[in-house]
Design an enzyme around this catalytic site. Structure first.
Site, short mmCIF file in Angstrom:
data_model
loop_
_atom_site.label_atom_id
_atom_site.label_comp_id
_atom_site.label_asym_id
_atom_site.label_seq_id
_atom_site.Cartn_x
_atom_site.Cartn_y
_atom_site.Cartn_z
N SER A 164 0.89 -1.26 -0.04
CA SER A 164 0.04 -0.05 -0.07
C SER A 164 0.93 1.09 0.08
CB SER A 164 -0.78 0.14 1.24
OG SER A 164 -1.47 1.25 1.51
N TYR A 177 -0.94 -0.62 9.94
CA TYR A 177 -1.24 -1.07 8.76
C TYR A 177 0.07 -0.37 7.80
CZ TYR A 177 -3.48 -1.16 4.10
OH TYR A 177 -4.04 -1.25 3.06
#
Ligand code: NAP
Length: 266
Positions: A164, A177
Site C-alpha cells: 500500500s 497498517y
C-alpha cells in the site's frame, strides 16, 4: 511451440496443458472474495488461468465470484482459510495437494489484508496484532507453502504481494497498517533475491485509494481533492497491473514495488 504461455483463450490453453501432460498451473488469490482480490480473480480467469479463490468468512461473496467466473467459461475453486492462522493454512494446502497431486500453484497473489485504524497512543494490542498478522504472517504462511513447487527446477512462478501507499510513506492513524505493508515490501525484496535464479519473480503492488469495502467509510470527497487525478482507483485497474506482473511479459521484473495511485505519491 511454447506450452507455458497462458495468454491464450481458455479452451486452447486447457487443450495444450492436457496434451503435453504438464502439471496444471493454478493461480491462488488470497482475499479473492471481494474488492481487489475479486477483480484479480476475474481478470486471471478471463485469461484462462484456473483460479483458487481464498476468503476468510464471506462465503456468499466467494461463491458469487466463482459463479461469475464459471458463467464466463472459466475455472475456479474455493479455498477458505484465515491467512493469519498457520494451522488453517497448512490444513487447506494439504487438502488441496491431495486432490491435485499433479498440479501446482504457479501464480500467487498475497492480497488478503485488513485495516484497524487508530492513533497509536490509543491502539489496542489486538488491533496492532490483527493487522500485522493478516498482511505479514499471512504472506509467510501462504507463500512458504507455494514456494517448494515454484522453486522446483523448470517450474518457475510468480508472486505478487498487495502492499500500500501507506507502507511506502506512512499514514497517520495507520501505524499498524503502515508497519505491516512496509514489512511486506522488505520481504518482497528479500524473497525476490532468494528466488530469482529459479525463475520465480516476487513483486509488490502499492495502491493508493481504491473503491472497495475497505475504503467505503473514508471521507471520499475530501480525499479526492488530494489525488492529482481527482478520483479513487477502480479494482479492475489494479487487477490489470497484477495480471501484467504475473504474465510472461514481466519475466525480468522482480523485487519491485509498483505504485498505482493516480499520482497521489510519486
Ligand atoms: P476488502 O474489500 O476489505 O476485501 C478484503 C478481502 O480480504 C476479502 O476477500 C476478505 O475475505 C479477505 N480477508 C480479510 N482478512 C482475511 C484473512 N485473515 N484470511 C483470508 N482472507 C481475508 O479489501 P480490499 O480493499 O480489496 O484490499 C485488498 C488488499 O489491498 C489488502 O491487502 C489491502 O490492504 C490492500 N490495499 C487496498 C487499498 C484500497 O484502497 N482498497 C489500498 C492499498 C492497499 P472475506 O470476504 O471472507 O471477509
Amino acid at each position: 511451440m511454447n506450452y507455458e504461455l497462458y495468454f491464450v483463450p481458455l479452451q486452447a490453453q486447457t487443450t495444450l496443458i492436457r496434451k503435453t501432460d504438464t502439471p496444471m498451473k493454478y493461480a491462488l488469490v488470497t482475499g479473492g472474495s471481494r474488492g481487489l482480490g475479486r477483480a484479480v480473480c476475474l481478470k486471471l480467469a478471463a485469461q484462462g488461468l484456473p483460479v483458487i479463490i481464498n476468503y476468510q468468512s464471506n462465503q456468499a461473496a466467494a461463491e458469487a465470484v466463482k459463479a461469475e467466473i464459471e458463467a464466463a467459461g472459466g475455472t475456479a475453486e474455493l479455498m477458505p482459510f484465515n491467512v493469519a492462522n498457520e494451522e488453517e493454512v497448512d490444513r487447506a494446502f494439504e487438502a488441496w495437494t491431495e486432490t491435485h497431486p499433479e498440479d501446482y500453484i504457479a501464480y500467487l497473489v498475497n492480497n488478503a489484508g485488513i485495516r484497524r485504524d487508530g492513533m497509536m497512543f490509543m491502539m489496542p494490542t489486538e488491533d496492532w496484532k490483527a493487522v500485522l498478522s493478516t498482511s505479514l504472517d499471512g504472506f509467510y504462511y501462504v507463500t512458504r507453502r507455494c514456494l517448494p513447487a515454484m522453486l522446483r527446477k523448470k517450474h518457475g512462478g510468480r508472486i505478487v504481494n498487495m502492499t500500500s501507499l501507506s507502507g511506502l510513506k506512512g499514514l497517520p492513524g495507520q501505524t499498524n497498517y503502515s508497519a505491516a505493508k512496509a514489512a511486506l515490501i522488505g520481504a518482497t525484496k528479500a524473497l525476490a533475491l532468494e528466488a530469482a535464479a529459479r525463475d520465480v519473480t516476487v513483486n509488490a503492488v502499492a495502491p493508493g485509494f481504491i473503491e472497495t469495502d475497505m475504503t467505503k467509510d473514508l471521507p471520499v470527497d475530501e480525499l479526492k481533492q488530494q489525488i492529482p487525478m481527482g478520483r479513487f482507483g477502480r479494482p479492475e485497474e489494479v487487477a490489470e497491473l497484477v495480471s501484467f506482473l504475473l504474465s510472461d511479459a514481466a519475466a525480468y521484473i522482480t523485487g519491485e514495488v509498483i505504485s498505482i495511485n493516480g499520482g497521489l505519491y510519486t
